[in-house]
Scaffold this motif. Structure first.
Motif, PDB file in Angstrom:
ATOM      1  N   LEU A  80       0.990  -1.222  -0.017  1.00  0.00           N
ATOM      2  CA  LEU A  80       0.066   0.042   0.103  1.00  0.00           C
ATOM      3  C   LEU A  80       0.937   1.204   0.328  1.00  0.00           C
ATOM      4  CD1 LEU A  80      -2.338  -0.991   2.861  1.00  0.00           C
ATOM      5  CD2 LEU A  80      -3.184  -0.881   0.424  1.00  0.00           C
ATOM      6  N   SER A  81       0.617   2.154  -0.939  1.00  0.00           N
ATOM      7  CA  SER A  81       1.391   3.369  -0.786  1.00  0.00           C
ATOM      8  C   SER A  81       0.866   4.325  -1.766  1.00  0.00           C
ATOM      9  CB  SER A  81       2.809   3.043  -1.112  1.00  0.00           C
ATOM     10  OG  SER A  81       3.030   2.751  -2.665  1.00  0.00           O
ATOM     11  N   ALA A  82       1.177   5.552  -1.821  1.00  0.00           N
ATOM     12  CA  ALA A  82       0.827   6.462  -2.891  1.00  0.00           C
ATOM     13  C   ALA A  82       0.998   5.968  -4.086  1.00  0.00           C
ATOM     14  CB  ALA A  82       1.389   7.867  -2.418  1.00  0.00           C
ATOM     15  N   GLY A  83       0.199   5.928  -5.114  1.00  0.00           N
ATOM     16  CA  GLY A  83       0.642   5.623  -6.330  1.00  0.00           C
ATOM     17  C   GLY A  83       0.261   4.179  -6.566  1.00  0.00           C
ATOM     18  N   ALA A  84      -0.010   3.367  -5.874  1.00  0.00           N
ATOM     19  CA  ALA A  84      -0.475   1.941  -5.935  1.00  0.00           C
ATOM     20  C   ALA A  84      -1.521   1.828  -6.697  1.00  0.00           C
ATOM     21  CB  ALA A  84      -0.609   1.372  -4.360  1.00  0.00           C
ATOM     22  N   ARG A  85      -1.604   0.772  -7.727  1.00  0.00           N
ATOM     23  CA  ARG A  85      -2.548   0.529  -8.431  1.00  0.00           C
ATOM     24  C   ARG A  85      -3.255  -0.792  -8.354  1.00  0.00           C
ATOM     25  NH1 ARG A  85      -1.633   1.550 -14.570  1.00  0.00           N
ATOM     26  NH2 ARG A  85      -3.946   1.398 -14.684  1.00  0.00           N
ATOM     27  N   PRO A  86      -4.567  -1.126  -8.346  1.00  0.00           N
ATOM     28  CA  PRO A  86      -5.190  -2.427  -8.258  1.00  0.00           C
ATOM     29  C   PRO A  86      -4.705  -3.304  -9.069  1.00  0.00           C
ATOM     30  CG  PRO A  86      -6.794  -0.607  -8.612  1.00  0.00           C
ATOM     31  CD  PRO A  86      -5.669   0.212  -8.704  1.00  0.00           C
ATOM     32  N   LEU A  87      -4.228  -4.432  -8.755  1.00  0.00           N
ATOM     33  CA  LEU A  87      -3.810  -5.618  -9.501  1.00  0.00           C
ATOM     34  C   LEU A  87      -4.697  -5.850 -11.020  1.00  0.00           C
ATOM     35  CD1 LEU A  87      -2.135  -8.269  -9.911  1.00  0.00           C
ATOM     36  CD2 LEU A  87      -3.891  -9.300  -8.754  1.00  0.00           C
ATOM     37  N   TYR A  88      -5.837  -5.638 -10.627  1.00  0.00           N
ATOM     38  CA  TYR A  88      -6.990  -6.017 -11.689  1.00  0.00           C
ATOM     39  C   TYR A  88      -6.879  -4.797 -12.912  1.00  0.00           C
ATOM     40  CZ  TYR A  88      -7.952  -9.797  -8.649  1.00  0.00           C
ATOM     41  OH  TYR A  88      -7.957 -10.743  -7.526  1.00  0.00           O
ATOM     42  N   ALA A  89      -6.386  -3.838 -12.359  1.00  0.00           N
ATOM     43  CA  ALA A  89      -6.196  -2.818 -13.453  1.00  0.00           C
ATOM     44  C   ALA A  89      -4.986  -2.579 -14.317  1.00  0.00           C
ATOM     45  CB  ALA A  89      -6.418  -1.478 -12.766  1.00  0.00           C
ATOM     46  N   LEU A  90      -4.006  -3.648 -13.961  1.00  0.00           N
ATOM     47  CA  LEU A  90      -2.877  -3.563 -14.744  1.00  0.00           C
ATOM     48  C   LEU A  90      -2.834  -4.696 -15.606  1.00  0.00           C
ATOM     49  CD1 LEU A  90      -0.515  -3.819 -11.507  1.00  0.00           C
ATOM     50  CD2 LEU A  90      -1.013  -1.650 -13.032  1.00  0.00           C
ATOM     51  N   ASP A  91      -2.063  -4.191 -16.864  1.00  0.00           N
ATOM     52  CA  ASP A  91      -2.068  -5.160 -17.994  1.00  0.00           C
ATOM     53  C   ASP A  91      -0.359  -5.884 -17.675  1.00  0.00           C
ATOM     54  OD1 ASP A  91      -0.821  -6.503 -20.084  1.00  0.00           O
ATOM     55  OD2 ASP A  91      -1.154  -4.637 -21.477  1.00  0.00           O
ATOM     56  N   LEU A  92      -0.507  -7.174 -17.262  1.00  0.00           N
ATOM     57  CA  LEU A  92       0.538  -7.905 -16.831  1.00  0.00           C
ATOM     58  C   LEU A  92       1.445  -8.667 -17.918  1.00  0.00           C
ATOM     59  CD1 LEU A  92      -1.297  -9.213 -13.614  1.00  0.00           C
ATOM     60  CD2 LEU A  92       0.253  -7.524 -13.914  1.00  0.00           C
ATOM     61  N   ALA A  93       1.241  -8.374 -19.142  1.00  0.00           N
ATOM     62  CA  ALA A  93       2.044  -9.053 -20.282  1.00  0.00           C
ATOM     63  C   ALA A  93       3.263  -8.585 -19.970  1.00  0.00           C
ATOM     64  CB  ALA A  93       1.484  -8.617 -21.677  1.00  0.00           C
ATOM     65  N   GLY A  94       4.167  -9.702 -20.434  1.00  0.00           N
ATOM     66  CA  GLY A  94       5.880  -9.460 -20.775  1.00  0.00           C
ATOM     67  C   GLY A  94       6.291  -9.894 -19.213  1.00  0.00           C
ATOM     68  N   SER A  95       7.505  -9.883 -19.203  1.00  0.00           N
ATOM     69  CA  SER A  95       8.318 -10.061 -18.022  1.00  0.00           C
ATOM     70  C   SER A  95       7.959  -9.377 -17.060  1.00  0.00           C
ATOM     71  CB  SER A  95       9.890 -10.235 -18.364  1.00  0.00           C
ATOM     72  OG  SER A  95      10.323 -10.895 -19.453  1.00  0.00           O
ATOM     73  N   ILE A  96       7.840  -9.939 -15.633  1.00  0.00           N
ATOM     74  CA  ILE A  96       7.601  -9.097 -14.456  1.00  0.00           C
ATOM     75  C   ILE A  96       8.519 -10.021 -13.406  1.00  0.00           C
ATOM     76  CG2 ILE A  96       6.020  -8.746 -12.429  1.00  0.00           C
ATOM     77  CD1 ILE A  96       3.868  -8.516 -14.870  1.00  0.00           C
ATOM     78  N   ALA A  97       9.175  -9.225 -12.632  1.00  0.00           N
ATOM     79  CA  ALA A  97       9.744  -9.506 -11.478  1.00  0.00           C
ATOM     80  C   ALA A  97       8.590  -9.322 -10.221  1.00  0.00           C
ATOM     81  CB  ALA A  97      11.198  -9.083 -11.260  1.00  0.00           C
ATOM     82  N   TRP A  98       8.180 -10.257  -9.696  1.00  0.00           N
ATOM     83  CA  TRP A  98       7.268 -10.139  -8.514  1.00  0.00           C
ATOM     84  C   TRP A  98       8.168 -10.291  -7.210  1.00  0.00           C
ATOM     85  CZ3 TRP A  98       2.280  -9.046  -9.598  1.00  0.00           C
ATOM     86  CH2 TRP A  98       1.618  -9.443 -10.618  1.00  0.00           C
ATOM     87  N   LEU A  99       7.989  -9.038  -6.261  1.00  0.00           N
ATOM     88  CA  LEU A  99       8.538  -9.191  -5.008  1.00  0.00           C
ATOM     89  C   LEU A  99       7.553  -9.354  -4.039  1.00  0.00           C
ATOM     90  CD1 LEU A  99      10.374  -5.767  -5.217  1.00  0.00           C
ATOM     91  CD2 LEU A  99      11.022  -7.810  -6.310  1.00  0.00           C
ATOM     92  N   PHE A 100       7.545 -10.404  -3.141  1.00  0.00           N
ATOM     93  CA  PHE A 100       7.006 -10.749  -1.942  1.00  0.00           C
ATOM     94  C   PHE A 100       7.755 -10.777  -0.892  1.00  0.00           C
ATOM     95  CE2 PHE A 100       4.771 -12.823  -5.603  1.00  0.00           C
ATOM     96  CZ  PHE A 100       3.544 -12.025  -5.716  1.00  0.00           C
ATOM     97  N   GLY A 101       7.176 -10.428   0.409  1.00  0.00           N
ATOM     98  CA  GLY A 101       7.939 -10.046   1.528  1.00  0.00           C
ATOM     99  C   GLY A 101       7.483 -10.973   2.811  1.00  0.00           C
ATOM    100  N   ALA A 102       8.233 -10.785   3.677  1.00  0.00           N
ATOM    101  CA  ALA A 102       7.925 -11.612   4.705  1.00  0.00           C
ATOM    102  C   ALA A 102       6.688 -11.118   5.388  1.00  0.00           C
ATOM    103  CB  ALA A 102       8.678 -11.315   6.114  1.00  0.00           C
ATOM    104  N   GLU A 103       5.735 -12.199   5.914  1.00  0.00           N
ATOM    105  CA  GLU A 103       4.537 -11.834   6.542  1.00  0.00           C
ATOM    106  C   GLU A 103       4.768 -10.730   7.699  1.00  0.00           C
ATOM    107  OE1 GLU A 103       0.667 -13.155   7.072  1.00  0.00           O
ATOM    108  OE2 GLU A 103       2.062 -14.144   5.827  1.00  0.00           O
ATOM    109  N   GLY A 104       3.929  -9.683   7.844  1.00  0.00           N
ATOM    110  CA  GLY A 104       4.129  -8.661   8.656  1.00  0.00           C
ATOM    111  C   GLY A 104       4.994  -7.612   7.991  1.00  0.00           C
TER     112      GLY A 104
END
Lengths: 267, 267
Positions: free
Chosen positions: A192-216
């Protein structure tokens, strides 16, 4: 078939150490696969088994007897008495079959050209294994794990991964910022941050590096700053967050849906 | 504030029994909320706390001191010495605050008019709690748990649920076939069978009862036959299945996406 009945046998001691100690696994560069399912996944992926151990009870089951029959003929096979097998087993309910493998070597400087997942300090072994399993199912081929993650080749992560370890190029102890510097695609982080966009509004074509962090904590601030886009998963009112494994499933399968099923872009 | 320093105190013994024993929780109809986050979620949902217990160390933290200040004035508050708190704590790293609550009464004959999740024999507490958390985040309001599920109000399920218990109408020991008989919507189960259709090809508008089963076995055959449609989650080649929590996340958030974000039906 050789049969070992003493906990003091050096090979039994070695197995016991590998099953229970991250340090021993690191020192020897070896780990233990527990159960017929995981061993079959390794065989299918062409991974050499250094040796296989069966319990007396295990060998009497159809599943393990079949697996033993299908092993490459050169495979070293050893029977353990049930008490010795239970002693070396990494789980409370011994599966009846274990295989000793070398932890696969990893590329020195990981690079990715298709989509990758970057897991930052995911310490819970069950969460880590589940995310690797989800990623493999969603068609991701590369995973980078930062130094704060659980040891990927530990028996608990392997169990939760259900064979995903053999389908992914898995890099541990990755300096994610350095590796991302040469990544050609977009970098997305959930949060969550300023400028965050909802997942379903994004075009996810092409290569993506997905960052996921620790619980909490989520992704570390430095990595979060590296993201080209912060992504929010829309949720019902009053709910703050998802388990990291659930969040990864939602994101990676939305990418899969857009790639394979969307007839027209939602953008 | 009363202060208890002995494990032999009857209230301490009662807390210890509730934290550690499913039978005691069932017998007394009570459970224990562990940690400030879960207790705050209960307060926000208007759930009465029968009594609150803080450790000496816990009370010295800002988070727990604030929580204690915000408790309704009639709340019974008791201090436990750190060793006694550790003794009654359901987790290895004591959080510093516990609350005793009555397990909410459940409707005798559960019915659902909006979408519900039906969990069949999900035994792993972490998986069960995670699925409840995911369901609440995806806007589901009702959960039916068959008798084979872990106890929903156990400390481990509560912890993984992260407050979802207070957002859902939660029914345990549900005879799912009977309850589904009066369910007005469609019944969907994930699995592989003749006639199964890919998730992304389905219109998920309207009420849906989502059936999710135990890791490994899946939904019981009788329940599977009750499904109006078997749904497959498309996966990369060579991957058989997802963790049940990941599968639930993919399905429930696809329903959310179609409801909230799809500009045009994909059907």
């Amino acid at each position: 078939m050789e049969r070992l009945s003493s906990r003091d046998n050096p090979r039994v001691k070695h197995l016991h150490a590998l099953a229970g100690s991250a340090r021993d696994r690191r020192k020897h560069g070896e780990t233990v696969l527990d159960g017929a399912h995981l061993i079959e996944a390794a065989l299918q992926a062409g991974m050499p088994l250094k040796s296989v151990f069966v319990s007396e009870t295990g060998l009497a089951t159809a599943e393990i007897a079949t697996l033993v029959d299908e092993l490459p003929s050169a495979t070293s096979l050893t029977q353990l008495t049930d008490p010795v097998f239970a002693h070396v087993s990494p789980v409370d309910s011994p599966s009846g079959v274990l295989a000793l493998i070398d932890v696969p070597a990893q590329t020195a400087a990981p690079t990715g050209t298709t989509s990758v997942i970057v897991l930052d300090a995911v310490q819970d072994p069950g969460n880590l294994g589940t995310i690797l399993r989800t990623a493999a199912a969603a068609g991701i081929r590369t995973a980078w794990l930062t130094p704060g993650c659980a040891q990927a080749w530990s028996p608990r992560v392997l169990r939760a991964g259900m064979g995903a370890h053999f389908k992914l190029e898995l890099n541990e102890q990755v300096d994610a910022l350095t590796s991302l510097a040469s990544f050609p695609g977009r970098v997305l982080a959930t949060g969550l941050s300023a400028g965050a966009r909802p997942l379903y509004a994004l075009d996810l074509a092409g290569s993506i590096a997905w960052l996921f962090g620790a619980e909490g904590q989520g992704v570390s601030p430095a990595l979060q700053r590296r993201a080209d886009q912060i992504v929010t998963i829309p949720m019902a009112e009053g709910v703050e967050s998802l388990n990291v494994g659930a969040a990864a499933a939602v994101c990676l399968f939305e990418q899969m849906r857009q790639r394979e099923f969307a007839r027209a872009s939602d953008n």
